[in-house]
Design a protein around this motif. Structure first.
Motif, PDB file in Angstrom:
ATOM      1  N   THR A 145      -5.818  -8.242   8.893  1.00  0.00           N
ATOM      2  CA  THR A 145      -5.100  -8.251   7.621  1.00  0.00           C
ATOM      3  C   THR A 145      -6.088  -7.981   6.497  1.00  0.00           C
ATOM      4  O   THR A 145      -7.079  -8.691   6.368  1.00  0.00           O
ATOM      5  N   PRO A 146      -5.841  -6.957   5.676  1.00  0.00           N
ATOM      6  CA  PRO A 146      -6.789  -6.648   4.610  1.00  0.00           C
ATOM      7  C   PRO A 146      -6.806  -7.728   3.540  1.00  0.00           C
ATOM      8  O   PRO A 146      -5.822  -8.424   3.322  1.00  0.00           O
ATOM      9  N   ARG A 147      -7.953  -7.881   2.888  1.00  0.00           N
ATOM     10  CA  ARG A 147      -8.071  -8.851   1.804  1.00  0.00           C
ATOM     11  C   ARG A 147      -7.240  -8.435   0.598  1.00  0.00           C
ATOM     12  O   ARG A 147      -6.825  -9.266  -0.199  1.00  0.00           O
ATOM     13  N   GLY A 148      -7.051  -7.169   0.428  1.00  0.00           N
ATOM     14  CA  GLY A 148      -6.303  -6.652  -0.704  1.00  0.00           C
ATOM     15  C   GLY A 148      -6.169  -5.150  -0.588  1.00  0.00           C
ATOM     16  O   GLY A 148      -6.436  -4.572   0.467  1.00  0.00           O
ATOM     17  N   VAL A 149      -5.759  -4.523  -1.678  1.00  0.00           N
ATOM     18  CA  VAL A 149      -5.510  -3.082  -1.689  1.00  0.00           C
ATOM     19  C   VAL A 149      -6.367  -2.437  -2.768  1.00  0.00           C
ATOM     20  O   VAL A 149      -6.421  -2.928  -3.904  1.00  0.00           O
ATOM     21  N   VAL A 150      -7.032  -1.344  -2.414  1.00  0.00           N
ATOM     22  CA  VAL A 150      -7.728  -0.510  -3.388  1.00  0.00           C
ATOM     23  C   VAL A 150      -6.935   0.781  -3.528  1.00  0.00           C
ATOM     24  O   VAL A 150      -6.746   1.516  -2.551  1.00  0.00           O
ATOM     25  N   LEU A 151      -6.456   1.040  -4.738  1.00  0.00           N
ATOM     26  CA  LEU A 151      -5.693   2.252  -5.030  1.00  0.00           C
ATOM     27  C   LEU A 151      -6.621   3.286  -5.654  1.00  0.00           C
ATOM     28  O   LEU A 151      -7.303   3.002  -6.651  1.00  0.00           O
ATOM     29  N   LEU A 152      -6.656   4.473  -5.081  1.00  0.00           N
ATOM     30  CA  LEU A 152      -7.503   5.559  -5.565  1.00  0.00           C
ATOM     31  C   LEU A 152      -6.631   6.734  -6.012  1.00  0.00           C
ATOM     32  O   LEU A 152      -5.533   6.936  -5.481  1.00  0.00           O
ATOM     33  N   GLY A 153      -7.136   7.499  -6.981  1.00  0.00           N
ATOM     34  CA  GLY A 153      -6.404   8.671  -7.443  1.00  0.00           C
ATOM     35  C   GLY A 153      -7.333   9.804  -7.798  1.00  0.00           C
ATOM     36  O   GLY A 153      -8.490   9.588  -8.180  1.00  0.00           O
ATOM     37  N   ASN A 154      -6.837  11.037  -7.688  1.00  0.00           N
ATOM     38  CA  ASN A 154      -7.664  12.225  -7.871  1.00  0.00           C
ATOM     39  C   ASN A 154      -7.828  12.663  -9.327  1.00  0.00           C
ATOM     40  O   ASN A 154      -8.350  13.748  -9.577  1.00  0.00           O
ATOM     41  N   GLU A 155      -7.407  11.833 -10.285  1.00  0.00           N
ATOM     42  CA  GLU A 155      -7.632  12.198 -11.684  1.00  0.00           C
ATOM     43  C   GLU A 155      -9.029  11.794 -12.161  1.00  0.00           C
ATOM     44  O   GLU A 155      -9.335  11.916 -13.346  1.00  0.00           O
ATOM     45  N   GLY A 172     -13.205  -4.330   4.025  1.00  0.00           N
ATOM     46  CA  GLY A 172     -11.999  -4.669   4.768  1.00  0.00           C
ATOM     47  C   GLY A 172     -10.731  -4.656   3.954  1.00  0.00           C
ATOM     48  O   GLY A 172      -9.772  -5.357   4.269  1.00  0.00           O
ATOM     49  N   TRP A 173     -10.708  -3.853   2.893  1.00  0.00           N
ATOM     50  CA  TRP A 173      -9.516  -3.730   2.066  1.00  0.00           C
ATOM     51  C   TRP A 173      -8.729  -2.491   2.471  1.00  0.00           C
ATOM     52  O   TRP A 173      -9.298  -1.474   2.876  1.00  0.00           O
ATOM     53  N   LEU A 174      -7.401  -2.554   2.354  1.00  0.00           N
ATOM     54  CA  LEU A 174      -6.540  -1.399   2.599  1.00  0.00           C
ATOM     55  C   LEU A 174      -6.763  -0.377   1.493  1.00  0.00           C
ATOM     56  O   LEU A 174      -6.880  -0.730   0.323  1.00  0.00           O
ATOM     57  N   VAL A 175      -6.820   0.917   1.868  1.00  0.00           N
ATOM     58  CA  VAL A 175      -7.021   1.989   0.903  1.00  0.00           C
ATOM     59  C   VAL A 175      -5.757   2.830   0.791  1.00  0.00           C
ATOM     60  O   VAL A 175      -5.217   3.295   1.804  1.00  0.00           O
ATOM     61  N   VAL A 176      -5.287   3.018  -0.436  1.00  0.00           N
ATOM     62  CA  VAL A 176      -4.148   3.894  -0.718  1.00  0.00           C
ATOM     63  C   VAL A 176      -4.627   4.975  -1.670  1.00  0.00           C
ATOM     64  O   VAL A 176      -5.190   4.674  -2.726  1.00  0.00           O
ATOM     65  N   LEU A 177      -4.422   6.246  -1.294  1.00  0.00           N
ATOM     66  CA  LEU A 177      -4.860   7.377  -2.115  1.00  0.00           C
ATOM     67  C   LEU A 177      -3.655   8.166  -2.607  1.00  0.00           C
ATOM     68  O   LEU A 177      -2.841   8.638  -1.820  1.00  0.00           O
ATOM     69  N   ASN A 178      -3.570   8.294  -3.931  1.00  0.00           N
ATOM     70  CA  ASN A 178      -2.594   9.195  -4.542  1.00  0.00           C
ATOM     71  C   ASN A 178      -3.303  10.531  -4.756  1.00  0.00           C
ATOM     72  O   ASN A 178      -4.108  10.655  -5.683  1.00  0.00           O
ATOM     73  N   PRO A 179      -3.038  11.543  -3.903  1.00  0.00           N
ATOM     74  CA  PRO A 179      -3.810  12.787  -3.949  1.00  0.00           C
ATOM     75  C   PRO A 179      -3.314  13.756  -5.017  1.00  0.00           C
ATOM     76  O   PRO A 179      -3.021  14.918  -4.754  1.00  0.00           O
ATOM     77  N   ALA A 180      -3.216  13.261  -6.243  1.00  0.00           N
ATOM     78  CA  ALA A 180      -2.744  14.081  -7.359  1.00  0.00           C
ATOM     79  C   ALA A 180      -3.783  14.029  -8.483  1.00  0.00           C
ATOM     80  O   ALA A 180      -4.210  12.937  -8.852  1.00  0.00           O
ATOM     81  N   PRO A 181      -4.195  15.210  -8.969  1.00  0.00           N
ATOM     82  CA  PRO A 181      -3.804  16.547  -8.520  1.00  0.00           C
ATOM     83  C   PRO A 181      -4.355  16.864  -7.141  1.00  0.00           C
ATOM     84  O   PRO A 181      -5.327  16.256  -6.693  1.00  0.00           O
ATOM     85  N   ALA A 182      -3.715  17.808  -6.473  1.00  0.00           N
ATOM     86  CA  ALA A 182      -4.066  18.127  -5.095  1.00  0.00           C
ATOM     87  C   ALA A 182      -5.472  18.691  -4.996  1.00  0.00           C
ATOM     88  O   ALA A 182      -5.925  19.456  -5.851  1.00  0.00           O
TER      89      ALA A 182
END
Length: 206
Positions: A145-155, A172-182
């Motif tokens: 179970t991840p300790r938390g979430v790291v949100l990443l973005g391409n801006e 050990g954190w979950l990674v979420v990537l918003n790939p915008a802009p592509a």
């Protein structure tokens, strides 16, 4: 409480609502003006905070009035902005937006300080934030179970995104990537949650 760290853009949105969008070289009068906090990273941080998460923002703004305004708006949402850098002599990111009566829009973005966020700054910020959140009672990287979430973005620059990805994985954190802009697909996205739209998915898939 859920922990979320956002590594991404902070903008100020300058919005004109008009009856229709101007053609090239044309001036359309009679609009109304509003100024809002923006940037995909900041928007994610606000959404997470309003959903009840404890949120830290990692990014950069300029040493101008717009930067002060952007930080004040994030702080008012309960977001920790202590890891948002104030860059001397660099403007805060701005998006100039025209919206017509049907909701169609034109957007021009000046990235400003967002384009100056470097890997070293991200590494230092996440070292402090993720170490602070690795206390007793929290699951570790191997606990499932991840300790938390790291949100990443391409801006922000690709090096800053890569630094955030490395630090989050190591902690050990979950990674979420918003790939915008592509951008072209990365080789290190195994285990990363992606949130592309259709155009970004095509870019990632080649």
């Amino acid at each position: 409480m859920a922990r979320v760290v956002v590594v991404g853009s902070v903008n100020v949105d300058l919005v004109v609502s008009a009856g229709r969008l101007p053609r090239a070289g044309e001036t359309v009068a009679g609009g109304t003006f509003a100024r809002h906090g923006g940037g995909k990273g900041a928007n994610q941080a606000v959404a997470a905070a309003r959903a009840g998460a404890e949120v830290t923002m990692v990014g950069a703004v300029g040493d101008d009035e717009l930067g002060s305004e952007a930080l004040a708006e994030l702080a008012a949402e309960g977001i920790d902005t202590s890891h948002v850098a104030r860059l001397d002599g660099v403007p805060t990111g701005v998006a100039v937006i025209v919206v017509d009566a049907a909701g169609e829009n034109q957007i021009a973005v000046a990235s400003g300080a967002n384009a100056e966020l470097d890997a070293a700054a991200v590494e230092a910020a996440l070292a402090a934030v993720l170490a602070h959140d690795s206390g007793e009672g929290l699951p570790g990287p191997d606990a499932g179970t991840p300790r938390g979430v790291v949100l990443l973005g391409n801006e922000v620059p690709q090096a800053a995104v890569a630094a955030g990805l490395r630090a989050a994985r190591a902690a050990g954190w979950l990674v979420v990537l918003n790939p915008a802009p592509a951008r072209p697909a990365r080789a290190d996205l195994a285990g990363v949650v992606l949130t592309p739209n259709a155009d970004e998915a095509r870019e990632l898939a080649g």
